[in-house]
Scaffold this motif. Structure first.
Motif, PDB file in Angstrom:
ATOM      1  N   GLY A 259       0.818  -1.204   0.000  1.00 12.55           N
ATOM      2  CA  GLY A 259       0.000   0.000   0.000  1.00 12.55           C
ATOM      3  C   GLY A 259       0.852   1.253   0.000  1.00 12.55           C
ATOM      4  N   VAL A 260       1.907   1.270   0.820  1.00 14.38           N
ATOM      5  CA  VAL A 260       2.767   2.453   0.890  1.00 14.38           C
ATOM      6  C   VAL A 260       3.612   2.570  -0.371  1.00 14.38           C
ATOM      7  CG1 VAL A 260       4.541   3.627   2.221  1.00 14.38           C
ATOM      8  CG2 VAL A 260       2.819   2.255   3.394  1.00 14.38           C
ATOM      9  N   ARG A 261       4.077   1.444  -0.909  1.00 12.01           N
ATOM     10  CA  ARG A 261       4.859   1.498  -2.142  1.00 12.01           C
ATOM     11  C   ARG A 261       4.051   2.165  -3.257  1.00 12.01           C
ATOM     12  NH1 ARG A 261       6.828  -2.221  -6.273  1.00 12.01           N
ATOM     13  NH2 ARG A 261       4.797  -3.249  -6.170  1.00 12.01           N
ATOM     14  N   ASN A 262       2.761   1.938  -3.230  1.00 12.83           N
ATOM     15  CA  ASN A 262       1.912   2.534  -4.242  1.00 12.83           C
ATOM     16  C   ASN A 262       1.910   4.052  -4.139  1.00 12.83           C
ATOM     17  OD1 ASN A 262      -1.004   3.501  -5.111  1.00 12.83           O
ATOM     18  ND2 ASN A 262      -0.464   1.661  -6.273  1.00 12.83           N
ATOM     19  N   VAL A 263       2.005   4.556  -2.912  1.00 15.97           N
ATOM     20  CA  VAL A 263       2.103   6.008  -2.729  1.00 15.97           C
ATOM     21  C   VAL A 263       3.408   6.522  -3.319  1.00 15.97           C
ATOM     22  CG1 VAL A 263       2.242   7.867  -1.030  1.00 15.97           C
ATOM     23  CG2 VAL A 263       0.691   5.935  -0.645  1.00 15.97           C
ATOM     24  N   ALA A 264       4.466   5.725  -3.148  1.00 16.93           N
ATOM     25  CA  ALA A 264       5.792   6.165  -3.587  1.00 16.93           C
ATOM     26  C   ALA A 264       5.972   6.050  -5.091  1.00 16.93           C
ATOM     27  CB  ALA A 264       6.865   5.329  -2.884  1.00 16.93           C
ATOM     28  N   ASP A 265       5.258   5.107  -5.702  1.00 14.97           N
ATOM     29  CA  ASP A 265       5.472   4.827  -7.115  1.00 14.97           C
ATOM     30  C   ASP A 265       4.150   4.909  -7.860  1.00 14.97           C
ATOM     31  OD1 ASP A 265       6.191   3.959  -9.592  1.00 14.97           O
ATOM     32  OD2 ASP A 265       6.780   1.939  -8.968  1.00 14.97           O
ATOM     33  N   SER A 266       3.896   6.040  -8.498  1.00 10.30           N
ATOM     34  CA  SER A 266       2.617   6.234  -9.170  1.00 10.30           C
ATOM     35  C   SER A 266       2.446   5.296 -10.353  1.00 10.30           C
ATOM     36  CB  SER A 266       2.483   7.685  -9.642  1.00 10.30           C
ATOM     37  OG  SER A 266       3.527   8.004 -10.542  1.00 10.30           O
ATOM     38  N   GLY A 267       3.540   4.666 -10.800  1.00 11.48           N
ATOM     39  CA  GLY A 267       3.438   3.749 -11.915  1.00 11.48           C
ATOM     40  C   GLY A 267       3.142   2.326 -11.517  1.00 11.48           C
ATOM     41  N   SER A 268       2.961   2.071 -10.204  1.00 10.18           N
ATOM     42  CA  SER A 268       2.786   0.703  -9.740  1.00 10.18           C
ATOM     43  C   SER A 268       1.330   0.256  -9.727  1.00 10.18           C
ATOM     44  CB  SER A 268       3.378   0.558  -8.334  1.00 10.18           C
ATOM     45  OG  SER A 268       2.649   1.343  -7.413  1.00 10.18           O
ATOM     46  N   GLY A 269       0.417   1.088 -10.191  1.00  9.40           N
ATOM     47  CA  GLY A 269      -0.965   0.635 -10.273  1.00  9.40           C
ATOM     48  C   GLY A 269      -1.953   1.583  -9.645  1.00  9.40           C
ATOM     49  N   MET A 270      -1.492   2.500  -8.816  1.00 13.82           N
ATOM     50  CA  MET A 270      -2.332   3.528  -8.220  1.00 13.82           C
ATOM     51  C   MET A 270      -3.548   2.993  -7.462  1.00 13.82           C
ATOM     52  SD  MET A 270      -1.128   6.476  -8.189  1.00 13.82           S
ATOM     53  CE  MET A 270      -2.582   7.442  -7.801  1.00 13.82           C
ATOM     54  N   LEU A 271      -3.378   2.775  -6.218  1.00 15.76           N
ATOM     55  CA  LEU A 271      -4.518   2.502  -5.362  1.00 15.76           C
ATOM     56  C   LEU A 271      -5.266   3.804  -5.117  1.00 15.76           C
ATOM     57  CD1 LEU A 271      -2.903   0.231  -2.599  1.00 15.76           C
ATOM     58  CD2 LEU A 271      -4.156  -0.498  -4.630  1.00 15.76           C
ATOM     59  N   SER A 272      -6.561   3.707  -4.922  1.00 14.82           N
ATOM     60  CA  SER A 272      -7.320   4.890  -4.514  1.00 14.82           C
ATOM     61  C   SER A 272      -6.993   5.197  -3.050  1.00 14.82           C
ATOM     62  CB  SER A 272      -8.815   4.622  -4.666  1.00 14.82           C
ATOM     63  OG  SER A 272      -9.227   3.660  -3.700  1.00 14.82           O
ATOM     64  N   ASP A 273      -7.411   6.374  -2.593  1.00 15.58           N
ATOM     65  CA  ASP A 273      -7.160   6.738  -1.200  1.00 15.58           C
ATOM     66  C   ASP A 273      -7.841   5.749  -0.247  1.00 15.58           C
ATOM     67  OD1 ASP A 273      -5.643   8.980  -1.893  1.00 15.58           O
ATOM     68  OD2 ASP A 273      -7.431  10.246  -2.055  1.00 15.58           O
ATOM     69  N   GLY A 274      -9.070   5.342  -0.597  1.00 15.81           N
ATOM     70  CA  GLY A 274      -9.755   4.368   0.251  1.00 15.81           C
ATOM     71  C   GLY A 274      -9.047   3.027   0.265  1.00 15.81           C
ATOM     72  N   GLN A 275      -8.518   2.629  -0.870  1.00 12.66           N
ATOM     73  CA  GLN A 275      -7.780   1.372  -0.930  1.00 12.66           C
ATOM     74  C   GLN A 275      -6.489   1.454  -0.120  1.00 12.66           C
ATOM     75  OE1 GLN A 275      -7.543   1.112  -5.195  1.00 12.66           O
ATOM     76  NE2 GLN A 275      -9.294  -0.290  -5.339  1.00 12.66           N
ATOM     77  N   LEU A 276      -5.844   2.606  -0.122  1.00 12.28           N
ATOM     78  CA  LEU A 276      -4.649   2.780   0.705  1.00 12.28           C
ATOM     79  C   LEU A 276      -4.987   2.586   2.178  1.00 12.28           C
ATOM     80  CD1 LEU A 276      -1.730   3.624   1.281  1.00 12.28           C
ATOM     81  CD2 LEU A 276      -2.487   6.016   1.159  1.00 12.28           C
ATOM     82  N   THR A 277      -6.079   3.196   2.625  1.00  9.46           N
ATOM     83  CA  THR A 277      -6.514   3.004   4.012  1.00  9.46           C
ATOM     84  C   THR A 277      -6.760   1.525   4.299  1.00  9.46           C
ATOM     85  OG1 THR A 277      -7.550   5.186   4.103  1.00  9.46           O
ATOM     86  CG2 THR A 277      -8.332   3.547   5.676  1.00  9.46           C
ATOM     87  N   ALA A 278      -7.416   0.848   3.372  1.00 11.18           N
ATOM     88  CA  ALA A 278      -7.709  -0.575   3.574  1.00 11.18           C
ATOM     89  C   ALA A 278      -6.431  -1.396   3.647  1.00 11.18           C
ATOM     90  CB  ALA A 278      -8.607  -1.087   2.456  1.00 11.18           C
ATOM     91  N   ALA A 279      -5.451  -1.063   2.800  1.00 12.88           N
ATOM     92  CA  ALA A 279      -4.188  -1.814   2.817  1.00 12.88           C
ATOM     93  C   ALA A 279      -3.482  -1.666   4.157  1.00 12.88           C
ATOM     94  CB  ALA A 279      -3.286  -1.334   1.684  1.00 12.88           C
TER      95      ALA A 279
END
Length: 314
Positions: A259-279
């Protein structure tokens, strides 16, 4: 509510999601009980029933955390750690096959090295403090909301698959988190700890999500010594359950780090903000329950549970 102890052979063995577990899980999620049947029940059955609309509240939490972290994270370092955790999970069957060590080893501690690197990086950039600040306690509502978000999110369920959990394992894990929300509620933020309990300072206690990840890794690190010293007390079934717990703790850590890697790397698939919270929430919840399980399954065994005196034929 616990799951059935029926298991199959091998380290991938998982508790069966029986009819009672399934009904309670669906009730908490607010899903009609006709979804799936016990013998075929899976997350895919539930995904359509929970709908596609995410929670605005979870999105707000994730947006706040994302805002605290953008620009401070090293996506390559986190990606390397994730690959290392995948490899660690893949090594578990061989460790199960090896059984109890004849001499002191560091095989289990080696499994956690990639996860520790991720942990140290997340600590240095303030991820755990941000999660403590923006996420609520593990109330029943929060567990329900974050788990629902996880189920409807194919990227998050896919992360658990990448971490090495098959469909049956993923389903059992998510059902367990929802059905044990009361246990999770005992794990509170540092701020919510009672003042000066047992002569320790709550100010010295790490944030909740840091305890979830770091505690899991410490339990795994302790396995080398424990299995070598306590072999006479332990059975093969205990070892099998303990390694199942290890797998879950690594998977929970993987979900949080991904989940955090997704924040760092916008090319990794982009979780939504809600999905980040869930992760973040689900990853911590899985790690926490893994800690409680391995303590009961392999470390704090009772005299009635221990191997018979005189030894067990291996």
């Amino acid at each position: 509510m616990g799951m059935s102890n029926e298991r199959t052979d091998g380290v991938d063995a998982v508790p069966t999601v029986d009819e009672r577990d399934r009904r309670n899980f669906l009730k908490i999620l607010g899903v009609a009980g006709s979804v799936g049947v016990a013998s075929e029940f899976s997350l895919a059955d539930v995904r359509e029933a929970v709908g596609a609309e995410g929670s605005e509240e979870l999105a707000t939490m994730g947006q706040a955390i994302r805002g605290d972290l953008t620009g401070e994270l090293d996506p390559d370092r986190l990606g390397t750690a994730l690959g290392g955790i995948e490899s660690a999970v893949a090594e578990l069957p061989a460790l199960r096959e090896a059984g109890f060590p004849d001499e002191p080893t560091s095989d289990y501690a080696a499994l956690t090295e990639p996860a520790w690197d991720a942990y140290e990086h997340l600590e240095s950039v303030g991820l755990f403090e941000a999660a403590e600040q923006h996420l609520p306690e593990f109330t029943a509502d929060h567990v329900r909301a974050t788990t629902t978000e996880l189920i409807r999110s194919e990227p998050l369920v896919g992360s658990l698959a990448t971490a090495g959990l098959d469909e049956r394992e993923r389903t059992a894990l998510v059902v367990d988190v929802v059905n044990r929300n009361e246990r999770l509620a005992n794990w509170v933020s540092t701020e919510a700890l009672p003042a000066n309990p047992d002569d320790y300072d709550p100010g010295d206690v790490a944030p909740l999500h840091q305890r979830a990840v770091g505690g899991s890794l410490l339990w795994i690190d302790g396995l080398d010594q424990h299995l070598w010293q306590r072999e006479v007390l332990l059975t093969d079934e205990m070892l099998e359950r303990g390694l199942r717990d290890v797998k879950r703790m690594l998977a929970g850590t993987y979900l949080l780090v991904e989940g955090v890697r997704n924040v760092a790397d916008s090319g990794s698939g982009m979780l939504s903000d809600g999905q980040l919270t869930a992760a973040l929430a689900a990853g911590s919840a899985v790690s926490i329950l893994g800690q409680e399980d391995i303590e009961a399954d392999l470390f704090r065994i009772t005299d009635e549970e221990r191997a018979p005196r005189g030894g067990v034929a291996r």
